[in-house]
Design an enzyme around this catalytic site. Sequence first.
Site, short mmCIF file in Angstrom:
data_model
loop_
_atom_site.label_atom_id
_atom_site.label_comp_id
_atom_site.label_asym_id
_atom_site.label_seq_id
_atom_site.Cartn_x
_atom_site.Cartn_y
_atom_site.Cartn_z
N CYS A 241 22.83 39.87 41.64
CA CYS A 241 21.87 40.42 42.61
C CYS A 241 21.57 39.47 43.76
O CYS A 241 21.06 39.88 44.79
CB CYS A 241 20.59 40.83 41.89
SG CYS A 241 20.92 42.06 40.63
N HIS B 45 15.46 41.72 47.18
CA HIS B 45 16.33 42.48 46.27
C HIS B 45 15.48 43.52 45.56
O HIS B 45 14.35 43.24 45.14
CB HIS B 45 16.96 41.51 45.27
CG HIS B 45 17.65 42.20 44.15
ND1 HIS B 45 18.63 43.15 44.35
CD2 HIS B 45 17.46 42.12 42.80
CE1 HIS B 45 19.03 43.60 43.18
NE2 HIS B 45 18.35 43.00 42.22
N ASN C 215 18.41 49.96 41.73
CA ASN C 215 18.97 48.62 41.91
C ASN C 215 20.48 48.73 42.10
O ASN C 215 21.21 49.03 41.16
CB ASN C 215 18.63 47.78 40.66
CG ASN C 215 19.14 46.35 40.77
OD1 ASN C 215 19.90 46.01 41.67
ND2 ASN C 215 18.74 45.52 39.82
#
Length: 329
Positions: free
Chosen positions: A113, A254, A284
Amino acid sequence: MRNAKITAVGAYVPPGVLTNQDLEKMVDTSDEWILERTGIRERHIAAADMATSDMAVEAARCALAQRGIDASSLNAIILCTVTPDMMFPSTACLVQHRLGAKNVWGFDLIAACSGFVYGLTTAAHLVMAGTHDKVLVIGADTMSRIIDYQDRATCVLFGDGAGAMLVEGSGEDEPGFLGFQNEIDGSGGDSLKMPAGGSRLPPSHDTVDQRLHYVKQDGQAVFRFAVKRMGDAILTLLNRAGVKPEDVKVMVPHQANKRIIDSCAKRVGLKDEQVVINIDRLGNTTAATIPLATRDALDQGRIRKGDYVLFTAVGAGFTVGANLWRWGY
Ligand code: UT7
Protein backbone atom coordinates in the site's frame (compact mmCIF):
# COMPACT_ATOMS: atom_id res chain seq x y z
CA MET A 1 19.59 21.77 -8.72
CA ARG A 2 16.27 21.46 -10.50
CA ASN A 3 13.13 20.27 -8.78
CA ALA A 4 10.40 17.79 -9.77
CA LYS A 5 6.71 18.52 -10.24
CA ILE A 6 3.59 16.46 -10.84
CA THR A 7 1.98 17.46 -14.15
CA ALA A 8 -0.86 14.97 -14.74
CA VAL A 9 -2.95 12.46 -12.80
CA GLY A 10 -4.70 9.60 -14.62
CA ALA A 11 -7.22 7.17 -13.17
CA TYR A 12 -9.01 3.99 -14.14
CA VAL A 13 -11.45 1.79 -12.27
CA PRO A 14 -13.14 -1.21 -13.88
CA PRO A 15 -16.91 -0.89 -14.34
CA GLY A 16 -17.95 -3.90 -12.21
CA VAL A 17 -19.19 -2.96 -8.72
CA LEU A 18 -19.31 -5.20 -5.64
CA THR A 19 -21.53 -3.68 -2.96
CA ASN A 20 -21.78 -4.45 0.75
CA GLN A 21 -25.17 -5.98 -0.02
CA ASP A 22 -23.52 -8.32 -2.54
CA LEU A 23 -21.00 -9.35 0.15
CA GLU A 24 -23.83 -10.06 2.61
CA LYS A 25 -24.84 -12.90 0.26
CA MET A 26 -21.29 -14.29 0.12
CA VAL A 27 -20.05 -14.24 3.75
CA ASP A 28 -21.43 -13.68 7.25
CA THR A 29 -21.27 -9.89 7.28
CA SER A 30 -23.53 -6.85 7.09
CA ASP A 31 -23.59 -3.49 5.36
CA GLU A 32 -23.78 -1.90 8.80
CA TRP A 33 -20.63 -3.64 10.10
CA ILE A 34 -18.58 -2.87 7.00
CA LEU A 35 -19.64 0.79 6.87
CA GLU A 36 -19.13 1.41 10.57
CA ARG A 37 -15.77 -0.40 10.85
CA THR A 38 -14.22 0.62 7.51
CA GLY A 39 -16.23 3.39 5.81
CA ILE A 40 -16.60 1.26 2.65
CA ARG A 41 -19.93 0.99 0.75
CA GLU A 42 -18.74 -0.55 -2.51
CA ARG A 43 -15.63 -1.41 -4.48
CA HIS A 44 -14.89 -2.01 -8.18
CA ILE A 45 -13.87 -5.45 -9.41
CA ALA A 46 -12.09 -6.23 -12.70
CA ALA A 47 -13.71 -8.61 -15.20
CA ALA A 48 -12.14 -12.06 -15.43
CA ASP A 49 -10.20 -11.20 -18.59
CA MET A 50 -8.72 -7.97 -17.18
CA ALA A 51 -5.30 -8.01 -15.48
CA THR A 52 -3.22 -5.37 -13.71
CA SER A 53 -1.40 -4.28 -16.88
CA ASP A 54 -4.74 -3.60 -18.62
CA MET A 55 -5.84 -1.19 -15.90
CA ALA A 56 -2.36 0.34 -15.72
CA VAL A 57 -2.40 1.08 -19.46
CA GLU A 58 -5.77 2.84 -19.14
CA ALA A 59 -4.55 5.02 -16.25
CA ALA A 60 -1.31 5.80 -18.10
CA ARG A 61 -3.15 6.81 -21.28
CA CYS A 62 -5.40 9.06 -19.20
CA ALA A 63 -2.37 10.87 -17.70
CA LEU A 64 -0.59 11.20 -21.06
CA ALA A 65 -3.73 12.59 -22.72
CA GLN A 66 -4.09 15.25 -20.01
CA ARG A 67 -0.54 16.40 -20.67
CA GLY A 68 -0.99 16.06 -24.42
CA ILE A 69 2.18 14.03 -24.89
CA ASP A 70 3.00 10.76 -26.57
CA ALA A 71 4.33 7.76 -24.64
CA SER A 72 7.56 7.97 -26.62
CA SER A 73 8.53 11.11 -24.69
CA LEU A 74 8.66 9.19 -21.39
CA ASN A 75 12.07 8.29 -19.92
CA ALA A 76 11.01 5.78 -17.25
CA ILE A 77 7.98 3.84 -16.01
CA ILE A 78 7.71 2.81 -12.36
CA LEU A 79 4.90 0.32 -11.89
CA CYS A 80 3.85 -0.10 -8.25
CA THR A 81 1.89 -3.30 -7.61
CA VAL A 82 1.61 -6.46 -5.53
CA THR A 83 -0.55 -8.13 -8.18
CA PRO A 84 1.65 -8.20 -11.31
CA ASP A 85 0.21 -10.01 -14.33
CA MET A 86 2.80 -12.73 -13.64
CA MET A 87 6.05 -13.12 -11.66
CA PHE A 88 8.04 -12.06 -14.72
CA PRO A 89 8.37 -10.30 -17.07
CA SER A 90 7.62 -7.22 -15.01
CA THR A 91 4.29 -5.51 -15.52
CA ALA A 92 6.28 -2.35 -16.33
CA CYS A 93 7.58 -4.13 -19.46
CA LEU A 94 4.08 -5.24 -20.47
CA VAL A 95 2.77 -1.69 -20.06
CA GLN A 96 5.76 -0.15 -21.90
CA HIS A 97 5.05 -2.37 -24.91
CA ARG A 98 1.31 -1.64 -24.95
CA LEU A 99 1.88 2.11 -24.63
CA GLY A 100 4.56 2.15 -27.33
CA ALA A 101 6.92 3.94 -24.93
CA LYS A 102 10.06 3.47 -27.03
CA ASN A 103 12.56 5.45 -24.98
CA VAL A 104 12.09 4.19 -21.43
CA TRP A 105 13.51 1.84 -18.90
CA GLY A 106 11.44 0.80 -15.91
CA PHE A 107 10.63 -1.68 -13.22
CA ASP A 108 7.98 -2.99 -10.85
CA LEU A 109 8.11 -1.70 -7.30
CA ILE A 110 6.74 -3.90 -4.50
CA ALA A 111 5.84 -1.95 -1.38
CA ALA A 112 2.16 -2.92 -1.09
CA CYS A 113 0.00 0.00 0.00
CA SER A 114 3.01 2.34 0.27
CA GLY A 115 4.03 1.48 -3.29
CA PHE A 116 2.79 4.67 -4.89
CA VAL A 117 4.46 6.94 -2.32
CA TYR A 118 7.76 5.08 -2.84
CA GLY A 119 7.30 5.31 -6.62
CA LEU A 120 6.73 9.07 -6.42
CA THR A 121 9.80 9.50 -4.19
CA THR A 122 11.91 7.53 -6.67
CA ALA A 123 10.56 9.45 -9.67
CA ALA A 124 11.23 12.78 -7.98
CA HIS A 125 14.87 11.85 -7.43
CA LEU A 126 15.38 10.55 -10.98
CA VAL A 127 14.08 13.87 -12.27
CA MET A 128 15.95 16.04 -9.75
CA ALA A 129 19.21 14.26 -10.66
CA GLY A 130 18.79 15.73 -14.13
CA THR A 131 19.03 12.33 -15.82
CA HIS A 132 15.29 11.99 -16.56
CA ASP A 133 12.78 14.54 -17.84
CA LYS A 134 9.54 12.58 -17.67
CA VAL A 135 8.85 9.64 -15.35
CA LEU A 136 5.46 7.95 -15.22
CA VAL A 137 4.52 6.42 -11.86
CA ILE A 138 1.66 3.93 -12.02
CA GLY A 139 -0.09 2.29 -9.05
CA ALA A 140 -2.23 -0.65 -10.16
CA ASP A 141 -3.64 -3.61 -8.29
CA THR A 142 -6.14 -6.35 -9.06
CA MET A 143 -6.65 -7.26 -5.42
CA SER A 144 -9.71 -9.41 -6.24
CA ARG A 145 -7.29 -12.06 -7.61
CA ILE A 146 -5.55 -12.57 -4.24
CA ILE A 147 -8.50 -12.07 -1.90
CA ASP A 148 -10.25 -15.02 -0.27
CA TYR A 149 -13.96 -14.42 -0.75
CA GLN A 150 -14.60 -16.91 2.06
CA ASP A 151 -12.72 -14.74 4.58
CA ARG A 152 -15.01 -11.98 5.82
CA ALA A 153 -12.19 -10.20 7.64
CA THR A 154 -10.39 -9.33 4.38
CA CYS A 155 -12.81 -9.70 1.46
CA VAL A 156 -14.86 -6.67 2.47
CA LEU A 157 -11.84 -4.36 2.35
CA PHE A 158 -10.30 -4.50 -1.11
CA GLY A 159 -11.11 -3.41 -4.66
CA ASP A 160 -9.38 -3.11 -8.05
CA GLY A 161 -8.11 -0.02 -9.86
CA ALA A 162 -5.17 1.92 -11.27
CA GLY A 163 -3.84 5.46 -11.17
CA ALA A 164 -0.85 7.25 -12.70
CA MET A 165 1.08 10.48 -12.13
CA LEU A 166 3.53 12.12 -14.49
CA VAL A 167 6.59 13.59 -12.77
CA GLU A 168 8.62 16.15 -14.72
CA GLY A 169 11.49 18.53 -14.12
CA SER A 170 10.75 22.01 -12.82
CA GLY A 171 12.77 25.11 -11.99
CA GLU A 172 14.22 25.51 -8.51
CA ASP A 173 11.78 28.35 -7.78
CA GLU A 174 8.71 26.53 -9.12
CA PRO A 175 6.40 24.52 -6.85
CA GLY A 176 7.41 20.88 -6.62
CA PHE A 177 8.78 18.12 -4.44
CA LEU A 178 9.54 19.16 -0.85
CA GLY A 179 10.66 15.93 0.76
CA PHE A 180 9.81 12.47 2.04
CA GLN A 181 9.82 10.31 5.14
CA ASN A 182 9.79 6.66 4.09
CA GLU A 183 10.54 3.75 6.43
CA ILE A 184 10.35 -0.04 6.39
CA ASP A 185 9.92 -2.27 9.44
CA GLY A 186 10.09 -5.97 8.62
CA SER A 187 9.17 -6.99 12.17
CA GLY A 188 5.55 -6.63 11.02
CA GLY A 189 5.92 -9.01 8.08
CA ASP A 190 3.64 -11.68 9.50
CA SER A 191 0.77 -9.24 10.09
CA LEU A 192 -0.09 -8.87 6.41
CA LYS A 193 1.08 -11.23 3.71
CA MET A 194 0.31 -13.63 0.89
CA PRO A 195 2.21 -16.67 2.19
CA ALA A 196 2.51 -18.88 -0.89
CA GLY A 197 3.56 -18.51 -4.51
CA GLY A 198 7.15 -17.35 -3.95
CA SER A 199 10.38 -19.24 -3.32
CA ARG A 200 9.49 -19.94 0.35
CA LEU A 201 6.27 -21.79 -0.44
CA PRO A 202 6.08 -22.47 -4.17
CA PRO A 203 2.63 -23.29 -5.54
CA SER A 204 1.56 -26.87 -4.80
CA HIS A 205 -1.64 -28.83 -4.18
CA ASP A 206 -0.96 -28.35 -0.51
CA THR A 207 -0.66 -24.54 -0.68
CA VAL A 208 -3.84 -24.35 -2.73
CA ASP A 209 -5.71 -26.68 -0.34
CA GLN A 210 -4.62 -24.48 2.57
CA ARG A 211 -5.72 -21.31 0.71
CA LEU A 212 -2.24 -19.82 1.13
CA HIS A 213 -2.35 -17.86 -2.14
CA TYR A 214 -4.66 -15.33 -0.55
CA VAL A 215 -4.10 -12.24 1.62
CA LYS A 216 -3.77 -13.09 5.34
CA GLN A 217 -4.05 -10.21 7.76
CA ASP A 218 -3.97 -9.49 11.48
CA GLY A 219 -6.22 -6.46 11.12
CA GLN A 220 -5.79 -5.04 14.59
CA ALA A 221 -1.98 -5.19 14.45
CA VAL A 222 -1.99 -3.37 11.10
CA PHE A 223 -4.49 -0.83 12.40
CA ARG A 224 -2.39 0.07 15.47
CA PHE A 225 0.83 0.32 13.47
CA ALA A 226 -0.81 2.44 10.75
CA VAL A 227 -2.24 5.08 13.07
CA LYS A 228 0.98 5.55 15.01
CA ARG A 229 3.64 5.30 12.32
CA MET A 230 1.78 7.16 9.58
CA GLY A 231 1.16 10.04 11.99
CA ASP A 232 4.80 10.02 13.15
CA ALA A 233 6.11 10.05 9.58
CA ILE A 234 3.91 12.99 8.64
CA LEU A 235 4.91 15.04 11.68
CA THR A 236 8.62 14.35 11.05
CA LEU A 237 8.27 15.38 7.41
CA LEU A 238 6.26 18.54 8.08
CA ASN A 239 8.62 19.57 10.82
CA ARG A 240 11.67 19.10 8.60
CA ALA A 241 10.03 21.04 5.75
CA GLY A 242 8.96 23.84 8.10
CA VAL A 243 5.31 23.45 7.08
CA LYS A 244 2.55 23.61 9.71
CA PRO A 245 -0.38 21.17 9.58
CA GLU A 246 -2.78 24.10 9.06
CA ASP A 247 -0.84 25.11 5.92
CA VAL A 248 -1.42 21.73 4.24
CA LYS A 249 -4.21 22.16 1.67
CA VAL A 250 -4.98 18.45 1.45
CA MET A 251 -3.62 15.20 2.77
CA VAL A 252 -4.26 12.35 0.34
CA PRO A 253 -3.85 9.25 2.51
CA HIS A 254 -3.84 5.62 1.47
CA GLN A 255 -7.44 4.46 1.71
CA ALA A 256 -7.36 1.35 3.94
CA ASN A 257 -9.92 2.21 6.60
CA LYS A 258 -11.73 5.49 7.28
CA ARG A 259 -11.11 5.05 11.01
CA ILE A 260 -7.34 4.83 10.39
CA ILE A 261 -7.47 7.99 8.27
CA ASP A 262 -9.55 9.88 10.86
CA SER A 263 -7.28 8.84 13.75
CA CYS A 264 -4.16 9.75 11.81
CA ALA A 265 -5.56 13.17 10.82
CA LYS A 266 -6.46 13.87 14.44
CA ARG A 267 -3.00 12.84 15.63
CA VAL A 268 -1.39 15.19 13.12
CA GLY A 269 -3.84 18.04 13.72
CA LEU A 270 -5.61 18.12 10.35
CA LYS A 271 -9.26 19.10 9.94
CA ASP A 272 -11.79 17.00 8.00
CA GLU A 273 -11.79 19.47 5.08
CA GLN A 274 -8.03 18.92 4.65
CA VAL A 275 -8.38 15.16 4.20
CA VAL A 276 -9.32 13.41 0.94
CA ILE A 277 -11.46 10.29 1.39
CA ASN A 278 -13.03 8.17 -1.34
CA ILE A 279 -12.82 4.76 0.35
CA ASP A 280 -16.64 4.61 0.45
CA ARG A 281 -16.78 4.13 -3.34
CA LEU A 282 -13.53 2.28 -4.10
CA GLY A 283 -12.39 0.39 -0.99
CA ASN A 284 -8.69 -0.36 -0.65
CA THR A 285 -7.08 -0.62 -4.10
CA THR A 286 -3.57 -0.98 -2.56
CA ALA A 287 -1.04 0.88 -4.79
CA ALA A 288 -3.80 2.72 -6.67
CA THR A 289 -5.56 4.49 -3.78
CA ILE A 290 -3.43 7.66 -3.74
CA PRO A 291 -3.58 8.59 -7.44
CA LEU A 292 -7.30 7.67 -7.54
CA ALA A 293 -8.06 9.86 -4.52
CA THR A 294 -5.88 12.68 -5.91
CA ARG A 295 -7.82 12.54 -9.19
CA ASP A 296 -11.07 12.91 -7.22
CA ALA A 297 -9.69 15.87 -5.24
CA LEU A 298 -8.60 17.59 -8.48
CA ASP A 299 -12.01 16.99 -10.06
CA GLN A 300 -13.62 18.56 -6.98
CA GLY A 301 -11.37 21.64 -7.29
CA ARG A 302 -9.69 20.92 -3.95
CA ILE A 303 -6.10 21.23 -5.25
CA ARG A 304 -4.67 24.27 -7.04
CA LYS A 305 -1.19 25.23 -8.24
CA GLY A 306 1.10 26.04 -5.32
CA ASP A 307 -0.95 24.18 -2.67
CA TYR A 308 0.85 22.01 -0.12
CA VAL A 309 -0.24 18.41 -0.81
CA LEU A 310 0.70 15.55 1.50
CA PHE A 311 0.65 11.89 0.42
CA THR A 312 0.90 9.18 3.06
CA ALA A 313 0.55 5.42 3.37
CA VAL A 314 1.21 2.33 5.44
CA GLY A 315 1.28 -1.14 3.98
CA ALA A 316 2.45 -4.74 4.24
CA GLY A 317 6.06 -5.11 5.21
CA PHE A 318 5.52 -2.96 7.16
CA THR A 319 6.13 -0.07 4.81
CA VAL A 320 5.51 3.56 5.78
CA GLY A 321 5.63 6.51 3.43
CA ALA A 322 4.99 10.25 3.38
CA ASN A 323 5.70 12.78 0.61
CA LEU A 324 5.19 16.53 0.65
CA TRP A 325 4.72 18.41 -2.63
CA ARG A 326 3.70 21.90 -3.69
CA TRP A 327 1.26 21.27 -6.48
CA GLY A 328 2.75 21.95 -9.89
CA TYR A 329 -0.17 22.72 -12.22
O1 UT7 B 1 -3.92 -1.37 3.33
C1 UT7 B 1 -3.30 -2.42 3.97
C2 UT7 B 1 -3.36 -2.32 5.37
N1 UT7 B 1 -4.55 -2.88 5.93
C3 UT7 B 1 -5.21 -2.17 6.83
O2 UT7 B 1 -4.89 -1.03 7.05
C4 UT7 B 1 -6.29 -2.84 7.63
C5 UT7 B 1 -6.18 -2.45 9.08
N2 UT7 B 1 -7.18 -3.06 9.93
C6 UT7 B 1 -8.49 -2.74 9.84
O3 UT7 B 1 -8.89 -1.95 9.00
C7 UT7 B 1 -9.44 -3.36 10.84
O4 UT7 B 1 -8.71 -4.04 11.82
C8 UT7 B 1 -10.47 -4.34 10.19
C9 UT7 B 1 -11.48 -3.56 9.36
C10 UT7 B 1 -9.75 -5.35 9.31
C11 UT7 B 1 -11.24 -5.08 11.27
O5 UT7 B 1 -11.89 -4.16 12.12
P1 UT7 B 1 -11.75 -4.28 13.71
O6 UT7 B 1 -12.58 -3.21 14.28
O7 UT7 B 1 -10.29 -4.29 14.04
O8 UT7 B 1 -12.43 -5.64 13.98
P2 UT7 B 1 -11.80 -6.95 14.69
O9 UT7 B 1 -10.81 -7.61 13.82
O10 UT7 B 1 -11.41 -6.59 16.08
O11 UT7 B 1 -13.07 -7.88 14.78
C12 UT7 B 1 -14.20 -7.53 15.60
C13 UT7 B 1 -15.28 -8.56 15.38
C14 UT7 B 1 -14.78 -9.99 15.46
O12 UT7 B 1 -15.80 -10.78 16.03
P3 UT7 B 1 -15.72 -11.20 17.59
O13 UT7 B 1 -14.46 -11.99 17.74
O14 UT7 B 1 -15.70 -9.91 18.37
O15 UT7 B 1 -16.96 -11.99 17.80
C15 UT7 B 1 -14.63 -10.40 14.01
O16 UT7 B 1 -14.76 -11.79 13.82
O17 UT7 B 1 -15.81 -8.40 14.06
C16 UT7 B 1 -15.78 -9.68 13.39
N3 UT7 B 1 -15.64 -9.42 11.97
C17 UT7 B 1 -16.69 -9.20 11.17
N4 UT7 B 1 -18.02 -9.14 11.41
C18 UT7 B 1 -18.82 -8.88 10.36
C19 UT7 B 1 -14.50 -9.35 11.24
N5 UT7 B 1 -14.80 -9.09 9.95
C20 UT7 B 1 -16.15 -8.99 9.88
C21 UT7 B 1 -17.03 -8.72 8.83
N6 UT7 B 1 -18.36 -8.68 9.12
N7 UT7 B 1 -16.63 -8.50 7.56
